[in-house]
Write an enzyme that holds these catalytic residues in place. Structure first.
Site, short mmCIF file in Angstrom:
data_model
loop_
_atom_site.label_atom_id
_atom_site.label_comp_id
_atom_site.label_asym_id
_atom_site.label_seq_id
_atom_site.Cartn_x
_atom_site.Cartn_y
_atom_site.Cartn_z
N GLY A 16 -29.63 6.83 6.05
CA GLY A 16 -28.41 6.57 6.81
C GLY A 16 -27.56 7.83 6.84
N GLN A 45 -19.86 12.88 7.90
CA GLN A 45 -20.73 13.73 7.07
C GLN A 45 -21.21 14.97 7.82
OE1 GLN A 45 -23.28 10.23 5.78
NE2 GLN A 45 -23.39 11.52 3.96
N CYS A 59 -26.26 9.57 -2.04
CA CYS A 59 -25.60 9.94 -0.79
C CYS A 59 -26.01 11.36 -0.44
CB CYS A 59 -24.08 9.86 -0.96
SG CYS A 59 -23.15 10.36 0.48
N LEU A 60 -26.30 11.61 0.82
CA LEU A 60 -26.71 12.96 1.25
C LEU A 60 -25.59 13.98 1.03
CD1 LEU A 60 -28.69 12.16 4.52
CD2 LEU A 60 -29.61 12.79 2.29
N HIS A 97 -22.41 1.23 2.85
CA HIS A 97 -22.27 2.65 2.47
C HIS A 97 -21.80 3.49 3.66
CE1 HIS A 97 -23.75 6.33 0.18
NE2 HIS A 97 -23.63 6.80 1.41
N GLU A 98 -22.45 3.32 4.82
CA GLU A 98 -22.12 4.17 5.98
C GLU A 98 -20.75 3.80 6.57
OE1 GLU A 98 -23.87 6.65 6.02
OE2 GLU A 98 -25.64 5.88 5.00
N HIS A 139 -18.02 5.39 4.70
CA HIS A 139 -17.80 6.80 5.05
C HIS A 139 -16.75 6.93 6.16
CE1 HIS A 139 -20.48 9.37 2.77
NE2 HIS A 139 -21.55 8.64 3.04
CO CO Z 1 -23.32 8.73 2.00
#
Ligand code: CO
Length: 173
Positions: free
Chosen positions: A46, A51, A89-90, A132-133, A136
């Site tokens: 995701g 981000q 998380c990326l 999660h997304e 963000h």
């Molecule tokens: Co994340």
């Protein structure tokens, strides 16, 4: 399509609230395509627009063996229950944590063509990724949901491409 730079957790952009998309035009569709490409390249499931430095309410999710999802103005309309899951998380590479998430999550959103859609997920990686997304988009990171402050740990660097490895444990993005 183009690979975009993924911002890291100390970037203040990740703590800002994203704006609603007013019109899904070719620039938004291009953003979605670039986000999917960037997410695949980074081995995430995701990614949210902030981000990649765009404070817009756009997320992409692509789970193994499912069609990729690109959602505009996604909103959680219902959540039920609580469960404890492992998450990454990326924007926080090399770390995992134990967080509390909902058991079932219902989301309404627009798809890439502007059509209103509704997604219900229960007790799976999709439910976790949606929360999660969408977090963000409100400047919230998974480390805000840790079950305890010390439930955050380092993971070894990713093995080289092509070497045998365990499936990624719930790395969300
Ligand atoms: Co994340």
């Amino acid at each position: 399509m183009a690979l975009l730079e993924i911002l890291l957790a100390d970037d203040p952009i990740l703590r800002q609230k994203s704006k609603k998309v007013r019109q899904i035009d070719s620039s938004i569709q291009r953003l979605m395509d670039d986000m999917l490409e960037t997410m695949h390249d980074a081995h995430g499931v995701g990614l949210a627009a902030p981000q990649v430095g765009q404070l817009l309410r756009v997320i992409v999710i692509h789970l193994p063996e499912q069609e990729p999802l690109a959602l505009v103005n996604p909103e959680v309309v219902k959540r039920e229950g609580q469960r404890v899951v492992e998450e990454g998380c990326l924007s926080i590479p090399g770390w995992r944590g134990e967080v509390t998430r909902s058991v079932t999550v219902t989301v309404k959103a627009l798809n890439r063509h502007g059509k209103q859609i509704r997604i219900k997920a229960a007790e799976d990686l999709l439910a976790q990724a949606l929360e999660h997304e969408i977090d963000h988009l409100d400047g919230v990171l998974y480390i805000d949901h840790l079950t305890r402050p010390d439930k955050l740990w380092k993971i070894p660097p990713r093995e080289e491409e092509g070497s045998p490895e365990e499936p990624e444990p719930a790395l969300v993005g």
